[in-house]
Write an enzyme that holds these catalytic residues in place. Structure first.
Site, PDB file in Angstrom:
ATOM      1  N   ARG A   1       2.870 -23.505   0.145  1.00  0.00           N
ATOM      2  CA  ARG A   1       4.345 -23.408   0.634  1.00  0.00           C
ATOM      3  C   ARG A   1       4.586 -24.772   1.572  1.00  0.00           C
ATOM      4  NH1 ARG A   1       5.007 -17.194   1.432  1.00  0.00           N
ATOM      5  NH2 ARG A   1       5.828 -16.656  -0.770  1.00  0.00           N
TER       6      ARG A   1
ATOM      7  N   GLY B   1      12.150 -12.882  -5.032  1.00  0.00           N
ATOM      8  CA  GLY B   1      13.610 -12.260  -5.059  1.00  0.00           C
ATOM      9  C   GLY B   1      14.641 -12.976  -5.366  1.00  0.00           C
TER      10      GLY B   1
ATOM     11  N   GLY C   1       5.907 -13.749  -7.193  1.00  0.00           N
ATOM     12  CA  GLY C   1       4.518 -13.957  -6.885  1.00  0.00           C
ATOM     13  C   GLY C   1       3.295 -13.848  -7.541  1.00  0.00           C
TER      14      GLY C   1
ATOM     15  N   LYS D   1       6.310  -1.850 -11.897  1.00  0.00           N
ATOM     16  CA  LYS D   1       7.308  -0.825 -11.885  1.00  0.00           C
ATOM     17  C   LYS D   1       8.662  -1.205 -12.737  1.00  0.00           C
ATOM     18  CE  LYS D   1       6.125   1.609  -7.599  1.00  0.00           C
ATOM     19  NZ  LYS D   1       6.609   1.652  -6.345  1.00  0.00           N
TER      20      LYS D   1
HETATM   21  P1  AMP Z   1       5.124  -6.258  -9.403  1.00  0.00           P
HETATM   22  O1  AMP Z   1       4.866  -6.628  -7.786  1.00  0.00           O
HETATM   23  O2  AMP Z   1       5.766  -5.268  -9.670  1.00  0.00           O
HETATM   24  O3  AMP Z   1       5.441  -7.521  -9.864  1.00  0.00           O
HETATM   25  O4  AMP Z   1       3.579  -5.780  -9.672  1.00  0.00           O
HETATM   26  C1  AMP Z   1       2.480  -6.674  -9.770  1.00  0.00           C
HETATM   27  C2  AMP Z   1       1.368  -5.780  -9.645  1.00  0.00           C
HETATM   28  O5  AMP Z   1       1.279  -4.862 -11.046  1.00  0.00           O
HETATM   29  C3  AMP Z   1      -0.085  -6.390  -9.851  1.00  0.00           C
HETATM   30  O6  AMP Z   1      -0.725  -6.526  -8.662  1.00  0.00           O
HETATM   31  C4  AMP Z   1      -0.787  -5.951 -11.015  1.00  0.00           C
HETATM   32  O7  AMP Z   1      -1.916  -5.603 -10.672  1.00  0.00           O
HETATM   33  C5  AMP Z   1       0.220  -4.664 -11.033  1.00  0.00           C
HETATM   34  N1  AMP Z   1      -0.072  -4.089 -12.622  1.00  0.00           N
HETATM   35  C6  AMP Z   1      -0.081  -4.699 -13.503  1.00  0.00           C
HETATM   36  N2  AMP Z   1      -0.290  -3.802 -14.662  1.00  0.00           N
HETATM   37  C7  AMP Z   1      -0.734  -2.676 -14.438  1.00  0.00           C
HETATM   38  C8  AMP Z   1      -1.179  -1.220 -14.700  1.00  0.00           C
HETATM   39  N3  AMP Z   1      -1.258  -1.287 -16.188  1.00  0.00           N
HETATM   40  N4  AMP Z   1      -1.349  -0.350 -13.947  1.00  0.00           N
HETATM   41  C9  AMP Z   1      -1.258  -0.644 -12.685  1.00  0.00           C
HETATM   42  N5  AMP Z   1      -0.734  -1.908 -12.011  1.00  0.00           N
HETATM   43  C10 AMP Z   1      -0.493  -2.605 -12.822  1.00  0.00           C
END
Ligand code: AMP
Length: 415
Positions: free
Chosen positions: A34, A396, A373, A217
């Site tokens: 950054r 975001g 990220g 999620k």
């Molecule tokens: P996000 O911050 O919602 O973009 O999520 C990113 C995170 O999702 C990363 O740290 C990944 O390790 C996690 N992730 C991706 N696939 C899976 C999975 N199948 N089970 C659990 N966590 C996951």
């Protein structure tokens, strides 16, 4: 007004940057991306013969002084990159004398803006349900204006180069712009590049357009998923949200990550994609593990037939092929969120294949934007960051921009 056609000679410029860099427990910077990202803007101002007042936030001190989040810890790194001493103002609301004393070529770094509740403009220590909340919020908005005016008083010109916070109407990202004339406020180079990358995705889309949304999620990505349905030809949903879909479709997902209150939402997304003629691609097989760790036992199975006690941590080979075909044929690509738990080397194959397919499509003329990220961490891990069209610094902010929302930090300058 653009940074290129403004001559900063003899001017004091107050520049909002994103120096929210990760630090280790000893206060050492672990990733200075950054800081390096803001250098073109800072160097242009200095090269013109201007002086710099640099301001940023770090972490979430929630309106209170927290030495662990002091920007004094990064002063030496900034000095090294700018090849000159950097003066530090411990109280960014009382830096008028230090700012006034700056001579051309000199640099002043202000303390973490978020040590002041006025920066975010949210009342502190009062619950939203409290009857006095509205009055407290109104008072804080007035204080935010005063704080912004104080910051503005330090300089002749305002430059915003902090894309990561452009979706927030904070004192330093937006309100401050009200105190400068239209020809004395502008976006920095990094911001200009980010805005151009988003424009590339939103206007003049070359088809097919494939978006890959991953991460943990559905709930945090739903806004962008719904919005993308009006724009994309192929929508790939992967990562942890796979299992909410698989369960909603009647599958057994073992102990895979799942949002049980979003099963209907998953079915609605499937229906919406059909209605809009979007080719929705969901994982069919996965690499399941008997534990959430790198050296867990693994097996390949259908996402709908995961045994009890097992969890899907990456996409399987059949899914990888399905996804990569849709990526390789694309002419516009957006990637946000990994396909699996890429932080574990044994579960990064799916994300790696996705990244490699994006690189191949880019070589064949596609425009590829990687943002948010974790997908940025992915392309960095695989050493592929310089082989995609653009890696965004915004999480975001990028998603909100692609959702078509007007970002306050940009509107404050462009009107
Ligand atoms: P996000 O911050 O919602 O973009 O999520 C990113 C995170 O999702 C990363 O740290 C990944 O390790 C996690 N992730 C991706 N696939 C899976 C999975 N199948 N089970 C659990 N966590 C996951």
């Amino acid at each position: 007004m653009t940074i290129d056609n403004f001559n900063f000679n003899g001017k004091k410029a107050i520049v909002r940057v994103d120096f929210n860099v990760p630090l280790d427990e000893n206060g050492n910077i672990t990733d200075d991306t950054r800081i390096r990202g803001a250098l073109p803007t800072l160097k242009k101002i200095l090269a013109d013969g201007g002086s710099l007042i640099i301001m940023s936030h770090m972490g979430k001190p929630k309106g209170k002084v927290n030495p662990k989040l002091s920007l004094s810890q990064i002063k030496d790194a900034v000095a090294k990159y700018l090849e000159r001493p950097v003066e530090f103002a411990e109280d960014c609301a009382k830096a008028a004398d230090k700012a006034a004393a700056l001579k051309p070529g000199e640099v002043l770094l202000l303390e973490n803006l978020r040590f002041y509740p006025e920066e975010e403009g949210k009342p502190v220590g009062i619950d939203k349900e409290d009857p006095a909340y509205d009055a407290a919020k109104k008072e804080m908005k007035e204080r935010q204006k005063e704080f912004s005016k104080t910051l503005a008083g330090y300089a002749d010109v305002y430059v915003n180069d902090a894309f990561g916070t452009a979706h927030r109407r904070h004192a330093s990202t937006a309100v401050i712009a009200d105190y400068f004339d239209a020809d004395h406020k502008m976006l920095g180079y990094l911001m200009e590049k980010e805005v151009k990358a988003v424009d590339n995705i939103l206007s003049d889309i070359k088809r097919p357009f494939t978006a890959i949304m991953g991460g943990s999620k559905v709930s945090t990505k739903i806004g962008i998923i719904e919005n993308l349905m009006d724009k994309v030809d192929n929508l790939i949903l992967c990562g942890g949200m796979t299992y909410t879909f698989a369960k909603a479709l009647g599958g057994n997902i073992g102990k895979s990550i799942c949002e049980d209150d979003k099963l209907q939402l998953a079915l609605d997304i499937i229906e919406k994609a059909k209605a809009k003629g979007v080719n929705l691609l969901l994982a069919v097989d996965c690499v399941a593990a008997d534990d959430f760790k790198n050296d867990a036992k693994t097996m390949i199975c259908s996402v709908k037939e995961i045994p009890d006690g097992w969890e899907g941590l990456d996409i399987g080979p059949e899914t990888t092929k399905l996804f990569c075909d849709a990526i390789k044929n694309a002419k516009t690509i957006l990637w946000n969120g990994p396909a699996g738990v890429f932080e574990f080397d044994n579960f990064d194959k799916g994300s790696r294949a996705v990244a490699e397919a994006i690189v191949e499509a880019t070589k064949n003329g596609a425009f590829s934007l990687v943002g948010g990220g974790d997908s940025v961490a992915c392309v960095n891990k695989f050493g592929l960051a310089d082989q995609v069209s653009y890696v965004s610094t915004g999480g975001g902010a990028l998603l909100e921009a692609i959702e078509g929302k007007i970002l306050p930090g940009i509107a404050a300058i462009r009107g």
